[in-house]
Write a protein that holds these residues in place. Structure first.
Motif, PDB file in Angstrom:
ATOM      1  N   ILE A   1      -3.372  12.979   6.194  1.00 58.91           N
ATOM      2  CA  ILE A   1      -3.493  11.523   5.966  1.00 58.91           C
ATOM      3  C   ILE A   1      -4.161  10.926   7.196  1.00 58.91           C
TER       4      ILE A   1
ATOM      5  N   LEU B   1      -6.929   5.612   5.095  1.00 57.31           N
ATOM      6  CA  LEU B   1      -6.403   4.912   3.923  1.00 57.31           C
ATOM      7  C   LEU B   1      -7.585   4.235   3.239  1.00 57.31           C
TER       8      LEU B   1
ATOM      9  N   TYR C   1       4.212   9.296   8.509  1.00 55.80           N
ATOM     10  CA  TYR C   1       4.155   9.613   7.092  1.00 55.80           C
ATOM     11  C   TYR C   1       5.129  10.761   6.826  1.00 55.80           C
ATOM     12  N   GLU C   2       5.380  11.014   5.578  1.00 56.34           N
ATOM     13  CA  GLU C   2       6.341  12.040   5.196  1.00 56.34           C
ATOM     14  C   GLU C   2       5.743  13.424   5.442  1.00 56.34           C
TER      15      GLU C   2
ATOM     16  N   VAL D   1       5.003   6.494  -2.703  1.00 47.89           N
ATOM     17  CA  VAL D   1       5.910   6.372  -1.559  1.00 47.89           C
ATOM     18  C   VAL D   1       5.344   5.359  -0.573  1.00 47.89           C
ATOM     19  N   GLY D   2       6.263   4.599   0.049  1.00 50.42           N
ATOM     20  CA  GLY D   2       5.830   3.624   1.037  1.00 50.42           C
ATOM     21  C   GLY D   2       6.971   3.204   1.936  1.00 50.42           C
ATOM     22  N   MET D   3       6.634   2.297   2.860  1.00 51.86           N
ATOM     23  CA  MET D   3       7.574   1.934   3.921  1.00 51.86           C
ATOM     24  C   MET D   3       7.997   0.457   3.851  1.00 51.86           C
TER      25      MET D   3
ATOM     26  N   ALA E   1      -0.293  11.441  -1.185  1.00 50.22           N
ATOM     27  CA  ALA E   1       0.767  11.655  -0.193  1.00 50.22           C
ATOM     28  C   ALA E   1       0.616  13.024   0.477  1.00 50.22           C
TER      29      ALA E   1
ATOM     30  N   VAL F   1      -3.335   4.090  -1.689  1.00 48.24           N
ATOM     31  CA  VAL F   1      -4.453   4.133  -0.734  1.00 48.24           C
ATOM     32  C   VAL F   1      -4.682   5.542  -0.183  1.00 48.24           C
ATOM     33  N   ASN F   2      -3.829   6.473  -0.568  1.00 47.08           N
ATOM     34  CA  ASN F   2      -4.019   7.885  -0.208  1.00 47.08           C
ATOM     35  C   ASN F   2      -3.157   8.729  -1.141  1.00 47.08           C
TER      36      ASN F   2
ATOM     37  N   ALA G   1       0.883  -1.167   0.000  1.00 42.22           N
ATOM     38  CA  ALA G   1       0.000   0.000   0.000  1.00 42.22           C
ATOM     39  C   ALA G   1       0.919   1.215   0.000  1.00 42.22           C
ATOM     40  N   ALA G   2       0.564   2.240  -0.757  1.00 40.82           N
ATOM     41  CA  ALA G   2       1.460   3.381  -0.910  1.00 40.82           C
ATOM     42  C   ALA G   2       0.675   4.676  -0.981  1.00 40.82           C
ATOM     43  N   GLY G   3       1.387   5.778  -0.786  1.00 39.97           N
ATOM     44  CA  GLY G   3       0.809   7.100  -1.002  1.00 39.97           C
ATOM     45  C   GLY G   3       1.173   7.555  -2.406  1.00 39.97           C
TER      46      GLY G   3
END
Ligand code: HPA
Length: 266
Positions: free
Chosen positions: A242, A245, A190-191, A207-209, A235, A232-233, A111-113
Motif C-alpha cells: 500500500i 491511494l 495499515y493492516e 476496512v478503514g480507520m 487492502a 482507494v486501494n 476512504a477505505a481499503g
C-alpha cells in the motif's frame, strides 16, 4: 459534558441562517463535496468552543453550513481519528453537537481499503453494517439518558430506507454502487495481510480507520445514518504494497452526485 456541548452548540447556532436536519461528514479525499453548497458559511473547528481540531492530512477542519437544492445542511469537512490521539468520547463529541443542533440524518463517508476481491479501486461501497474489534467505544462511561439508552440496539444502525433510496438513485443515474460491511481498525499502520485475510473470513468487505465511533454515537441518539466507503486501494495482501491511494475523479464525482441527489430527495 452537557455544559461543554451546550457551549459548542450555542456558538454554532449563532452562525446558522436556518435550521438544519441533515449533516455530512466528509472522509479523506471527499472534501470537495462542500463546493456544491450554496450560500456557504464556514466555521473553523478551532473557533468552536471545546471542538477537537483535526490533524489528519487532506482534512480541512471546518464546519460548512449551506444549501444543497432546497435543503440547509451542515458539513463536517474533516473528522477526528483515534490514531490522532483523540479519545473515543472526543470523536463522538461533534456528533452529539450535531444532535443538539437538530440533525436527524447523518451521512458519513470514508476512504477505505477493499477486502472483497470482486471490488476494484475506485469503487463506492454503501455501508450495510460494520465490525468493530477494539474495545474502546464513545459510549463508555456514564450514559447520558437525554441522548439514548445505556444499551442501544445496533440492528439497523445503517438506516435501511436510506440504503434503498441510494440504490434507487444509483440505478437511475447509472452509478455503480457496491454494498458491504466495513471493518474498523485503529491504524495508523495499515493492516497486515493476515489481518486482512481474517477480516475477509469474518465477513468484512472494506476496512478503514474512521466512521464507526461516529455511527455508534449517532445511532445511540436515534439519528438515521447513511454510510459510504470510497475504495482507494486494495487492502494488504491483495496488492503488492500500500504505497499509493487512488482518489479516482470519477468516483468522487459519483459520490457528489449520489449524496446530493439523496439530500434533495429527503
Ligand atoms: N486500511 C485501513 N484504512 C484505510 C485503507 C486500508 O487499506 N485504505 C484507506 N484507509
Amino acid at each position: 459534558m452537557m455544559e461543554r456541548l451546550n457551549q459548542s452548540v450555542a456558538y454554532i447556532k449563532a452562525r446558522l441562517t436556518a435550521q438544519p436536519a441533515i449533516a455530512l461528514i466528509l472522509g479523506t479525499g471527499l472534501g470537495d463535496f462542500a463546493d456544491l453548497m450554496q450560500d456557504a458559511v464556514t466555521i473553523p473547528y478551532g473557533d468552536i468552543p471545546h471542538f477537537p481540531v483535526s490533524t489528519a492530512p487532506y482534512h480541512k477542519g471546518q464546519l460548512v453550513a449551506g444549501t444543497i437544492g432546497e435543503k440547509y445542511v451542515l458539513v463536517m469537512q474533516g473528522r477526528f481519528h483515534y490514531y490522532e490521539g483523540y479519545s473515543m468520547q472526543e470523536i463522538g463529541f461533534p456528533i452529539r453537537v450535531l444532535k443538539l443542533l437538530g440533525i436527524k440524518t447523518l451521512f458519513v463517508s470514508n476512504a477505505a481499503g477493499a477486502i472483497n476481491e470482486s471490488y476494484r479501486v475506485g469503487d463506492l461501497m454503501m455501508m450495510t453494517d460494520h465490525i468493530k474489534f477494539f474495545n474502546d467505544t464513545p459510549l463508555r462511561g456514564q450514559n447520558i439518558d437525554a441522548f439514548g439508552p445505556r444499551f442501544n440496539d445496533m440492528s439497523t444502525a445503517y438506516t435501511p430506507a436510506l440504503q434503498g433510496l441510494a440504490q434507487k438513485i444509483a440505478d437511475e443515474k447509472g452509478i455503480d454502487l457496491q454494498q458491504g460491511v466495513y471493518a474498523y481498525m485503529p491504524g495508523p499502520c495499515y493492516e497486515t495481510p493476515a489481518e486482512i485475510r481474517m477480516l475477509g473470513i469474518l465477513g468484512a468487505d472494506a476496512v478503514g480507520m474512521s466512521t464507526v465511533p461516529e455511527v455508534i454515537t449517532a445511532a445511540h441518539s436515534g439519528m438515521d445514518v447513511f454510510g459510504i466507503s470510497f475504495c482507494v486501494n486494495m487492502a494488504a495482501g491483495l496488492c503488492k504494497k500500500i504505497e499509493h491511494l487512488d482518489f479516482s475523479k470519477t468516483a468522487i464525482e459519483n459520490f457528489k452526485l449520489l449524496i446530493s441527489e439523496m439530500i434533495k430527495a429527503l
